[in-house]
Design a protein around this motif. Structure first.
Motif, short mmCIF file in Angstrom:
data_model
loop_
_atom_site.label_atom_id
_atom_site.label_comp_id
_atom_site.label_asym_id
_atom_site.label_seq_id
_atom_site.Cartn_x
_atom_site.Cartn_y
_atom_site.Cartn_z
N ARG A 141 56.83 38.37 54.44
CA ARG A 141 57.16 36.95 54.36
C ARG A 141 56.85 36.41 52.97
N LEU A 142 57.61 36.90 51.99
CA LEU A 142 57.39 36.46 50.62
C LEU A 142 57.78 35.01 50.43
N ASP A 143 58.53 34.45 51.37
CA ASP A 143 58.87 33.02 51.29
C ASP A 143 57.63 32.15 51.47
N PHE A 144 56.55 32.72 52.01
CA PHE A 144 55.30 31.97 52.13
C PHE A 144 54.62 31.78 50.78
N ALA A 145 54.93 32.61 49.80
CA ALA A 145 54.15 32.66 48.55
C ALA A 145 54.19 31.35 47.77
N ARG A 146 55.37 30.76 47.64
CA ARG A 146 55.45 29.55 46.80
C ARG A 146 54.70 28.37 47.40
N PRO A 147 54.89 28.01 48.67
CA PRO A 147 54.08 26.91 49.22
C PRO A 147 52.59 27.26 49.25
N ALA A 148 52.25 28.52 49.54
CA ALA A 148 50.84 28.92 49.56
C ALA A 148 50.22 28.73 48.17
N VAL B 270 52.36 51.64 47.75
CA VAL B 270 53.53 52.41 48.17
C VAL B 270 53.95 52.01 49.57
N ARG B 271 52.98 51.82 50.46
CA ARG B 271 53.30 51.48 51.85
C ARG B 271 53.80 50.04 51.98
N ARG B 272 53.12 49.09 51.30
CA ARG B 272 53.50 47.68 51.43
C ARG B 272 54.63 47.27 50.51
N ARG B 273 54.75 47.97 49.37
CA ARG B 273 55.76 47.71 48.33
C ARG B 273 55.39 46.56 47.41
N TYR B 274 54.35 45.82 47.70
CA TYR B 274 53.92 44.74 46.83
C TYR B 274 52.47 44.41 47.11
N ASN B 275 51.84 43.74 46.15
CA ASN B 275 50.47 43.24 46.31
C ASN B 275 50.56 41.74 46.50
N GLN B 276 50.20 41.26 47.67
CA GLN B 276 50.33 39.83 47.96
C GLN B 276 49.52 38.97 47.00
N ILE C 137 51.60 38.49 43.93
CA ILE C 137 52.69 37.52 44.16
C ILE C 137 52.14 36.10 44.02
N LEU C 138 51.01 35.83 44.64
CA LEU C 138 50.39 34.50 44.54
C LEU C 138 49.99 34.20 43.11
N SER C 139 49.46 35.19 42.40
CA SER C 139 49.05 35.00 41.01
C SER C 139 50.23 34.61 40.13
N HIS C 140 51.35 35.31 40.31
CA HIS C 140 52.55 34.98 39.52
C HIS C 140 53.00 33.55 39.79
#
Length: 237
Positions: free
Chosen positions: A96-103, A130-136, A139-142
């Motif tokens: 749910r990367l769409d959560f990142a911007r409001p979070a 490798v398993r998740r494909r990203y570090n949440q 994403i928040l830091s960016h």
């Protein structure tokens, strides 16, 4: 009529937690807002945990009085329960990367931001990447860095070993599990020398992971480390 107005009319904004229509992009509908436990009012100056009462000075919670924190200030946007828990788990495990911007926007409202900071995510081990494909946390830091005009250093820290999950461990065991697990990257970590760092993660429980990351930043020469998380686990919450 402006194009954005037309688009908003044709494609109304939806609540980030459900499909209810809301006025602004990234917003919450009334019921979801009431089930999202924002940390408001007095909170611990070191970890962001909510505190009772009011005060005109910096206060610390019992946990932060009992143990030294290697960072200077810390804040959390939410208490880890209800819709906040759903958001953290969706961002971490549910794509749910769409959560990142409001979070990230909620985190920016409470984070101890300072001009010229570098934003550094808590790293995950490459096998989990490798398993998740990203570090949440990255994403928040960016998102935080982009909105604030700050530099993000997603590779400044590395996990030197894959640590077992923290679930079910006591506080002492959590800190022991993270001992020497996080370090500055041999090359990218040089940017930490002399920098003021805003350390970012999705959730804080005991603070063991954040402490290991903050220690690594300071060992690399960081002048100051502050931290912010999306959600804070709170006793009896």
């Amino acid at each position: 009529m402006r194009m954005q107005t037309v688009l908003d009319f044709v494609y109304p904004h939806q609540c980030v937690m459900c499909e209810a229509q809301v006025e602004d992009a990234g917003g919450l509908c009334g019921p979801c807002w009431r089930q999202t436990p924002f940390i408001l009012g007095l909170c611990c100056d070191r970890c962001g945990a909510p505190l009772p009462g009011q005060s005109d000075r910096a206060e610390s919670c019992d946990d932060c009085l009992a143990m030294a924190r290697p960072w200077s200030q810390g804040r959390a946007a939410l208490i880890y329960r209800d819709k906040a828990r759903r958001m953290v788990l969706g961002l971490k495990h549910g794509d749910r990367l769409d959560f990142a911007r409001p979070a990230a926007a909620w985190m920016r409202k409470v984070a101890p931001l300072r001009p010229g900071q570098v934003v550094v995510p808590v790293p995950i081990h490459w096998t989990r990447m490798v398993r998740r494909r990203y570090n949440q946390a990255a994403i928040l830091s960016h998102e935080i860095a982009r909105a604030q005009g700050l530099v993000c250093l997603p590779q400044a820290l590395v996990r030197r070993r894959r640590t077992p999950l923290q679930d079910g461990r006591g506080v002492a065991a959590r800190f022991e599990n993270l001992r020497d697990a996080i370090a500055a990257h041999p090359r990218h970590g040089r940017a930490l020398n002399g920098a003021e760092v805003l350390l970012v993660d999705d959730v804080m429980t005991s603070g063991a992971t954040l402490a290991a990351a903050a220690d690594a930043c300071l060992a690399a020469g960081a002048a100051r480390v502050d931290m912010t998380v999306l959600a804070r686990v709170v006793k009896d919450a």
